[in-house]
Design a protein around this motif. Structure first.
Motif, PDB file in Angstrom:
ATOM      1  N   VAL A   1       0.868  -1.188   0.000  1.00  0.00           N
ATOM      2  CA  VAL A   1       0.000   0.000   0.000  1.00  0.00           C
ATOM      3  C   VAL A   1       0.900   1.231   0.000  1.00  0.00           C
ATOM      4  N   GLU A   2       0.883   1.970  -1.117  1.00  0.00           N
ATOM      5  CA  GLU A   2       1.703   3.169  -1.228  1.00  0.00           C
ATOM      6  C   GLU A   2       0.939   4.374  -0.665  1.00  0.00           C
ATOM      7  N   LYS A   3       1.672   5.286  -0.056  1.00  0.00           N
ATOM      8  CA  LYS A   3       1.052   6.477   0.514  1.00  0.00           C
ATOM      9  C   LYS A   3       0.714   7.454  -0.612  1.00  0.00           C
ATOM     10  N   GLU A   4      -0.569   7.819  -0.696  1.00  0.00           N
ATOM     11  CA  GLU A   4      -0.974   8.757  -1.734  1.00  0.00           C
ATOM     12  C   GLU A   4      -0.646  10.186  -1.337  1.00  0.00           C
TER      13      GLU A   4
END
Length: 339
Positions: free
Chosen positions: A332-335
């Motif tokens: 899960v990449e930080k937006e």
């Protein structure tokens, strides 16, 4: 690995400081003493021994043995014992259960324990009644048994514990009597067997089912005439060696003959067919078969599990991070924050 070297103990070394709380005269007292006498004779080590029980009068047992123990839930002692043995295959595991605990709510667990052939000893105390819950009829109660749950008499056909065990694939089946001197010998044979050793012990419930076994346990009622203690390689004779068992070849069933009849069967403990015939003999027409009725060892469940695990892990290095990341995983990449 645990130290498996036999040690010298005395029966007293296996007693706890707990007050033994069964009804005065209960057969459980005699079984407890027999087990405590057996431990020194097999060279068992208290720190290497585990008693596992379910629910019932017999299930108080772990409190009274100076060993490790688990007092589990109704019918589930086999499941807990399986976990104990798989976690540490070197432990000596004993399962203490009753006819209701093992054959009613626990019937499924008992069956799978036996068919898997876990290396343990199962001592089934059979008093043909639910004692702890005040005398209701149990899976082994006879037709006609009057109890709070069958006031007009039970119409159920009773379960036969040893026939159940053989039908589940047992590799060791034996019977004993709570107060009989031969019980220690039966327990020693069960311990020596590698695999599930199933031992039915006829246990008198003095309050709710007193003397139900008296015709073959009470000397005044002819116990000596009605007990057949089987011994591997010896003829199947009883009643002071005046009567014996032979095969009725026309009916493929057992029959009572004179002890000197040339057709008297010599006991072969590896013969499963004869074992079935022996445990299903209707008492009255026939004696009660006691002792080691069947034994034919086979590989144990825990040995197969250990071998499989060793084979699966051969040449591999443990890597927990790799294990956790294996399969359907994602990052899960930080937006970025909206402007």
């Amino acid at each position: 690995m645990n130290d498996m070297t036999p040690i010298a103990t005395k029966p007293k070394d296996w007693e706890t400081d707990q007050e033994v709380r069964w009804c005065p005269g209960c057969g459980d007292y005699a079984i407890l003493k027999a087990v405590q006498r057996t431990m020194p004779e097999i060279g068992a080590r208290p720190e290497n021994t585990v008693f596992v029980s379910g629910i019932g009068c017999s299930s108080r047992f772990p409190y009274y043995m100076e060993t490790y123990g688990f007092h589990t839930i109704h019918g589930r002692a086999p499941a807990v014992a399986t976990g104990v043995k798989l976690a540490n295959p070197d432990l000596d595991v004993w399962i203490i259960t009753g006819d209701g605990d093992a054959l009613s709510i626990g019937g499924n667990h008992t069956m799978h324990l036996i068919r898997r052939n876990l290396d343990c000893q199962v001592l089934l105390f059979n008093n043909e009644i639910y004692g702890l819950t005040k005398g209701q009829y149990s899976p082994t109660s006879r037709v006609g048994t009057q109890s709070p749950s069958t006031p007009f008499g039970s119409v159920d056909r009773p379960a036969n514990p040893c026939a159940f065990a053989l039908g589940s694939g047992a590799r060791f089946v034996a019977r004993g009597i709570d107060v009989h001197k031969n019980l220690v010998g039966v327990l020693k044979a069960a311990y020596a067997h590698k695999g599930t050793s199933f031992v039915e012990i006829f246990q008198n419930c003095i309050v709710y089912n007193d003397d139900v076994f008296a015709p073959f346990t009470d000397k005044k009622q002819g116990a000596d005439q009605n007990q057949l203690w089987v011994e591997d390689g010896k003829p199947l004779v009883f009643a002071g060696a005046t009567k014996g068992l032979a095969l009725d070849r026309d009916r493929l069933a057992l029959k009572v003959v004179a002890a000197d009849d040339p057709d008297v069967i010599v006991h072969d403990k590896t013969n499963r067919t004869v074992a079935h015939l022996l445990v299903e003999m209707p008492f009255g027409e026939f004696p009660m078969a006691l002792g080691v009725i069947y034994e034919d060892p086979a590989p144990t469940f825990e040995s197969a599990v250990v071998a499989q695990n060793e084979q699966a892990s051969a040449g591999k290095k443990p890597d927990l991070a790799k294990l956790l990341a294996k399969g359907q995983t994602w990052m899960v990449e930080k937006e970025p924050h909206a402007v």
